[in-house]
Motif scaffolding. Structure first.
Motif, PDB file in Angstrom:
ATOM      1  N   THR A  27       0.953  -1.128   0.105  1.00  0.00           N
ATOM      2  CA  THR A  27      -0.051   0.090   0.078  1.00  0.00           C
ATOM      3  C   THR A  27       0.911   1.051   0.215  1.00  0.00           C
ATOM      4  O   THR A  27       0.609   2.397  -0.589  1.00  0.00           O
ATOM      5  N   LEU A  28       1.964   1.223   0.888  1.00  0.00           N
ATOM      6  CA  LEU A  28       2.980   2.295   0.557  1.00  0.00           C
ATOM      7  C   LEU A  28       3.661   2.499  -0.424  1.00  0.00           C
ATOM      8  O   LEU A  28       3.689   3.860  -1.039  1.00  0.00           O
ATOM      9  N   ILE A  33       4.129   5.872  -5.638  1.00  0.00           N
ATOM     10  CA  ILE A  33       3.992   5.946  -7.041  1.00  0.00           C
ATOM     11  C   ILE A  33       3.024   6.708  -7.325  1.00  0.00           C
ATOM     12  O   ILE A  33       3.312   7.811  -8.382  1.00  0.00           O
ATOM     13  N   ALA A  34       1.940   7.021  -6.747  1.00  0.00           N
ATOM     14  CA  ALA A  34       0.882   8.103  -7.135  1.00  0.00           C
ATOM     15  C   ALA A  34       1.388   9.305  -6.758  1.00  0.00           C
ATOM     16  O   ALA A  34       1.103  10.564  -7.284  1.00  0.00           O
ATOM     17  N   PHE A 153      -3.759   4.863  -4.220  1.00  0.00           N
ATOM     18  CA  PHE A 153      -3.519   5.709  -5.492  1.00  0.00           C
ATOM     19  C   PHE A 153      -3.955   6.952  -5.444  1.00  0.00           C
ATOM     20  O   PHE A 153      -3.395   7.946  -5.774  1.00  0.00           O
ATOM     21  N   GLY A 154      -5.257   6.875  -4.797  1.00  0.00           N
ATOM     22  CA  GLY A 154      -5.882   8.314  -4.528  1.00  0.00           C
ATOM     23  C   GLY A 154      -5.406   9.042  -3.607  1.00  0.00           C
ATOM     24  O   GLY A 154      -5.179  10.308  -3.528  1.00  0.00           O
ATOM     25  N   VAL A 155      -4.898   8.498  -2.377  1.00  0.00           N
ATOM     26  CA  VAL A 155      -4.308   9.268  -1.348  1.00  0.00           C
ATOM     27  C   VAL A 155      -2.762   9.696  -1.863  1.00  0.00           C
ATOM     28  O   VAL A 155      -2.460  10.877  -1.601  1.00  0.00           O
ATOM     29  N   PRO A 322      -8.800  15.834   1.368  1.00  0.00           N
ATOM     30  CA  PRO A 322      -9.785  14.954   1.869  1.00  0.00           C
ATOM     31  C   PRO A 322     -10.510  14.056   0.853  1.00  0.00           C
ATOM     32  O   PRO A 322     -11.044  12.858   1.219  1.00  0.00           O
ATOM     33  N   GLN A 323     -10.221  14.124  -0.464  1.00  0.00           N
ATOM     34  CA  GLN A 323     -10.868  13.055  -1.535  1.00  0.00           C
ATOM     35  C   GLN A 323     -10.081  12.033  -1.526  1.00  0.00           C
ATOM     36  O   GLN A 323     -10.756  10.864  -1.601  1.00  0.00           O
ATOM     37  N   GLY A 324      -8.752  12.057  -1.497  1.00  0.00           N
ATOM     38  CA  GLY A 324      -7.926  10.942  -1.533  1.00  0.00           C
ATOM     39  C   GLY A 324      -8.187   9.990  -0.148  1.00  0.00           C
ATOM     40  O   GLY A 324      -7.987   8.820  -0.351  1.00  0.00           O
TER      41      GLY A 324
END
Length: 491
Positions: A27-28, A33-34, A153-155, A322-324
């Motif tokens: 996850t990290l 990458i994002a 990916f969103g974060v 906040p979206q991510g």
């Protein structure tokens, strides 16, 4: 006397900790990458001054990463299935770090473009990571873990904007790349230490001709879509690239169907469950980019226009964060819904929530809190919908083909993003207005792009409704979970 833990208990706890470590590291990696991909957005307008180049030339800093990521992800997925997914994941992370270091050392456009191109290889982390999870995680943890990794990916994308803006405002712009390189190096070491290698392999020979044909076709298609607005949609270059893609990709498909060891197993990807998941991924990529494109522009548009909110780049990045975070936070709940009702219900629910968020965004544009609320509603829908796509694929393809098939799904999402960028660019350019000597998107233009998001959500809903409900195979993760539940009930 204190009770001595049994070996079984110790093994169970040790295994649980190992699983948690694998999920956390992967996850990290996805978050990193994002972050690397999105961190240059705040400095793109400043690059002509930094590098002594034109705006048209510095725009390739974004395009180079997009093209490399889109083209190499299916290739890396196929190689991962053949030679080991962890090995290819480590290679992608290492090359990404090397590219980031080259970017950090650059003072002209050419080396920066080389570095950003190499960074695109990191795009394969998500499909390779999910493929590793399928092999090493217990079946009952797989759905939640893969959904969380998609949420990462969103974060990473949301954190990239404010962090990059803060660094660019207070330090030399090279510090941004040094920070990303250090983070990437740490993640690569953690992957090497804590993530096990996959054992499922496809074997066979690598299809170099197929890889070359796919590369040429995709480069033609994505270059035409991403640069058509700059070159002109009717220009000779754009039309030639579209013609090249139209010729090469069908010919490549014909050859792949006749190859004994194809680069891409098109027959497996043509199964209704997989094909519709790919098409839904394209629609979701389109929808996700619509909100990331419109809402930041609305926040930064001058207040003198009467509808803009006049916020700085740093504030805009913080307001989009906040979206991510919401996207990742809802991932476990989406996984629970998938376990209870199936991936099809989750995908349809996410598409509806996403469409409602876009509808609200078209009328809630006048206050900062409204932007935050509507972006989070869209993120909830994306978090529900996006995390289901691996479930459809893993339920229809063998473990040895997971990385290649999920990589193709990632590619479809990238194509959706590119198409959205092109369509939105055309709309915003035709509906732009002048404000204080600056050309800015009009309110109607922004609403039109949000309406495209509603349409993309509706398409994803329709596609999801046609995905067949399939009985899990004996070896699938879902079947193992059901058998485990029945055994627990009997005990």
């Amino acid at each position: 006397m204190p009770r001595t833990p049994s070996p079984t208990t110790d093994t169970g706890r040790s295994g649980s900790r190992r699983v948690s470590s694998v999920v956390a590291v992967l996850t990290l990696a996805g978050t990193t990458i994002a972050f690397v991909q999105s961190m240059v957005f705040p400095i793109v307008p400043l690059l002509p001054g930094y590098l002594g180049a034109s705006s048209a030339d510095t725009a390739w800093v974004i395009t180079a990463t997009l093209l490399c990521g889109a083209v190499t992800t299916p290739v890396t997925g196929r190689l991962g299935d053949m030679y080991g997914k962890r090995r290819l994941l480590l290679l992608g992370m290492t090359v990404m770090v090397v590219g980031t270091v080259i970017s950090a050392l650059s003072h002209s456009l050419a080396p920066l473009l080389v570095g950003r191109t190499l960074q695109g290889l990191g795009n394969s982390v998500i499909p390779l990571g999910i493929s590793i999870m399928r092999e090493v995680l217990p079946a009952e943890k797989l759905a939640t873990s893969t959904a969380v990794m998609y949420g990462s990916f969103g974060v990473g994308g949301s954190l990239g904007l404010p962090v990059a803006a803060l660094i660019a405002d207070n330090f030399d712009w090279h510090v941004l790349f040094w920070t990303a390189a250090a983070l990437g190096a740490v993640v690569a070491v953690l992957v090497a230490l804590l993530v096990p290698e996959s054992t499922s392999r496809t074997g066979g020979r690598f299809d170099f001709v197929g890889a070359a044909g796919m590369t040429v076709g995709l480069v033609c298609l994505l270059l035409a879509v991403s640069k058509g607005a700059d070159w002109g949609w009717g220009s000779g270059t754009t039309l030639a690239l579209f013609a090249g893609a139209t010729i090469v990709l069908p010919l490549w498909s014909w050859l792949q169907l006749r190859s004994p060891h194809p680069m891409m197993d098109l027959r497996a990807n043509a199964r209704p469950q997989v094909l519709l998941a790919h098409l839904a991924g394209l629609a979701l990529g389109f929808a996700l980019f619509a909100t990331n494109l419109v809402l930041p522009q609305l926040l930064q548009t001058p207040e003198e226009t009467g509808y803009g909110l006049g916020k700085s780049l740093v504030v805009t990045g913080l307001l989009m964060t906040p979206q991510g975070l919401t996207m990742m936070a809802v991932s476990p709940f989406a996984a629970r819904l998938t376990k209870a009702k199936g991936a099809k219900v989750t995908l349809m629910s996410g598409s509806v929530i996403m469409g409602v968020g876009y509808l609200l965004a078209t009328v809630m544009m006048s206050e900062v809190w409204q932007i935050v609320v509507t972006s989070c509603i869209v993120a909830i829908g994306v978090g529900f919908a996006l995390g289901t796509l691996p479930a459809f694929i893993m339920g229809a393809v063998p473990m040895s083909r997971t990385a290649a098939t999920i990589s193709l799904n990632t590619l479809m999402r990238s194509i959706g993003t590119s198409v959205c960028s092109a369509a939105a660019g055309v709309l915003l350019a035709h509906l732009a207005i002048d404000s204080g000597g600056m050309t800015v998107p009009s309110e109607n233009g922004l609403r039109s792009v949000l309406a495209l998001g509603v349409g993309a959500s509706a398409i994803a809903l329709v596609l999801a409704s046609f995905i067949p409900r399939q009985r899990p195979s004996a070896g699938s993760a879902e079947a193992r979970v059901r058998r485990h539940g029945r055994e627990k009930t009997r005990r």
